[in-house]
Design a protein around this motif. Structure first.
Motif: not given
Lengths: 244, 313
Positions: A3, A6, A10, A79-81, A84, A87, A89-90, B73-74, B78, B84-86, B94, B97-98, B100-102
């Motif tokens: 993680h 990653i 990013r 920005s509210g990210t 995200l 939440t 799982p890190m 959380q796994k 949500y 919101p997003a990058y 994007y 990235f999600i 990969e984190v998952r």
């Protein structure tokens, strides 16, 4: 670990997607050039070394590093990210560390791109390249200290401007801690041991040794502990903000 | 399942959520209703581990979101409020990235990203930066990242807010098409959404749980439920018709408006049949020539207002 990689990837790529990376690197190179040649009198000194270059680094970092670090958390919050990110799982620490590493690697890149200066002094004379390498490493660790402070300040506020000002002020305090003008204030009424303690917190006193080419383990350990302390503080601030 | 017990959240002196107790089992699609500021988003932030509760616990399939946050959380997908997003990233990078984190990499990552791109019809904007996308696309990118790991729990904060009717339909179809073993929680203040996709509805207001039932039961709470409306040409004297109808034992009251009679039943009377027979026997279909006659469903708007404001509908 995965993680961490990653998050770093990013963050780092986002520097380059936005124009931030190019503006920062350009400014860093121009300003370090100006400082070195015009204010530092690289030529006039008649010595083939990079001491004027490294000597200005604390001041250069003072306002350039907060410009990088201010967005680390403030922007996510704005920005509210952040919602995200938090939440997913890190662990909090892999996020904090990943963001720090991205910024640190990035300043490392900017620092590396000053290599033409190194070529110049090698062309002009025979500098001690070991000293120069030591100074580069020391400067990079100092930048890490600045970024860690900036990360913590950025976690405190939604506003990037506030984050910038807070980090610049805290970093200034860290630089000035070794200055006579700060130490004089304490000298009259503080025991010598405490005075030494304050002076030893200074970025400058640790960096000055490094910029002369003395890369002592103690100085590097000092910057590593500053980084560790402020990243830990960042984790705490992030956790506390979560409770509200 | 999701177990919410004695959940509470205070901001200073203000209580955003008060002693919320709720159990959700797979297969339930929960509509989370409430006026703005009722505590819907706060509750969702606590369910997903973004915000720590002031009191109480949330367990996602046995994992406490505070003490065992990452495992919980796994299991969750949500979509935060406002999706919101990058924004500087492209849709593809994007979602990558999600993924990969998952925990997906290589071919599996590629497959997952491609799947959600197809599912959310994002193929036209794959290489576009998210900041350049329209609101509808942004929302769909947000949904795509929420479902990329095929989560067993899906929590969507106002998933259709700002979408046009076609896009709303698409999102609702997607939610309905999800496997029956999932738990879906949707917050909204669009009432039609609840009847369209949910099989359970809760209403909260000022942090308190006020109602917990099926959308159908909620409709029944409306005074309109079971009423019959009859439309006439404007020149028909409706008062005479009204007087005739009110004498029926099944009729509670009659409302007269321009060319429209609304007849309310007493208790559980099957009013439509009663009225139809009455009109037929008295030849009123010929004499009054009603243009339409239909059974009203409950009006959720009324029920919502009634429950959250305590007003009579």
């Amino acid at each position: 670990m995965n993680h961490l990689f990653i998050v770093t990837k990013r963050e780092l790529s986002s520097y380059f997607v936005t124009q931030l990376a190019y503006v920062f690197i350009l400014m860093f190179l121009i300003l370090s050039g100006v400082f070195t040649f015009y204010i530092g009198d690289l030529y006039e000194r008649g010595q083939a070394d990079l001491r004027p270059f490294f000597g200005f680094h604390p001041w250069l970092y003072l306002f350039l590093v907060p410009a990088i670090s201010m967005r680390l958390w403030s922007e996510e919050r704005k920005s509210g990210t952040i919602e995200l990110l938090m939440t997913l799982p890190m662990t909090r620490s892999s996020i904090v560390l990943g963001k720090f590493l991205a910024a640190w690697l990035f300043t490392g890149l900017a620092l590396t791109l000053t290599f033409p200066l190194w070529i110049t002094v090698n062309y002009l004379g025979n500098p001690d390249n070991g000293t120069i390498l030591a100074s580069y490493i020391g400067s990079w660790f100092m930048a890490g200290g600045f970024i860690a402070v900036g990360s913590c300040m950025s976690a405190l506020s939604k506003s990037q401007v506030i984050a910038f000002i807070l980090s610049a002020v805290v970093c200034l305090l860290f630089i000035m801690a070794g200055f006579p003008m700060v130490l004089d204030i304490f000298e009259a009424w503080v025991p010598l041991r405490v005075l030494d303690g304050i002076a030893s917190l200074s970025f400058l006193s640790h960096f000055q040794a490094i910029s002369k080419g003395v890369l002592s383990l103690g100085d590097i350990l000092y910057f590593i502990s500053v980084i560790a302390a402020f990243l830990l503080a960042t984790v705490v601030v992030v956790e506390l903000k979560q409770a509200n | 399942m999701i177990e919410i017990s004695h959940l509470g959240k205070k901001f200073g002196d203000a209580e955003a959520v008060i002693n919320l107790n709720l159990n959700l089992v797979p297969g339930e699609i929960l509509g989370f209703l409430g006026p703005n500021g009722a505590g819907k988003s706060t509750t969702m932030k606590m369910l997903t581990g973004f915000m720590n509760p002031s009191s109480g616990h949330v367990k996602i399939f046995g994992h406490d979101v505070m003490s065992d946050r990452i495992e919980a959380q796994k299991l969750i997908g949500y979509l935060p409020e406002g999706a919101p997003a990058y924004e500087e990233m492209t849709t593809q990078s994007y979602l990558g990235f999600i993924a990969e984190v998952r925990g997906f990499s290589g071919l599996e990552k590629k497959k997952r990203v491609e799947e959600v791109i197809v599912k959310m019809s994002l193929d036209k904007v794959v290489h576009q930066k998210i900041e350049t996308l329209s609101k509808g696309f942004k929302r769909r990118v947000g949904l795509a990242q929420a479902i990329i790991h095929d989560p067993i729990v899906l929590i969507l904060d106002e998933p259709t807010d700002g979408l046009d009717p076609n896009q709303k339909h698409q999102v609702r179809s997607l939610i309905k098409s999800l496997s029956k073993e999932k738990i879906v929680v949707i917050s909204t203040h669009i009432l039609e959404e609840v009847t369209a996709v949910c099989n359970r509805v809760i209403i909260i207001s000022e942090g308190k749980l006020l109602s917990d039932c099926s959308p159908h039961e909620l409709e029944k709470k409306s005074a309109f439920y079971g009423a019959v409306s009859i439309e006439f040409h404007v020149d028909v004297d409706l008062n005479a018709v009204s007087d005739a109808l009110i004498s029926l034992s099944e009729v509670d009251k009659v409302q007269v408006a321009d060319g429209l009679l609304t007849v309310y039943p007493v208790a559980t009377a099957k009013l439509y049949t009663v009225l139809y027979n009455f009109f037929h026997q008295n030849g009123m279909f010929e004499s009054k020539k009603p243009t339409a006659m239909y059974l009203e469903k409950g009006k959720l708007d009324d029920v919502f207002r009634q429950i959250t404001q305590g007003d009579a509908a």
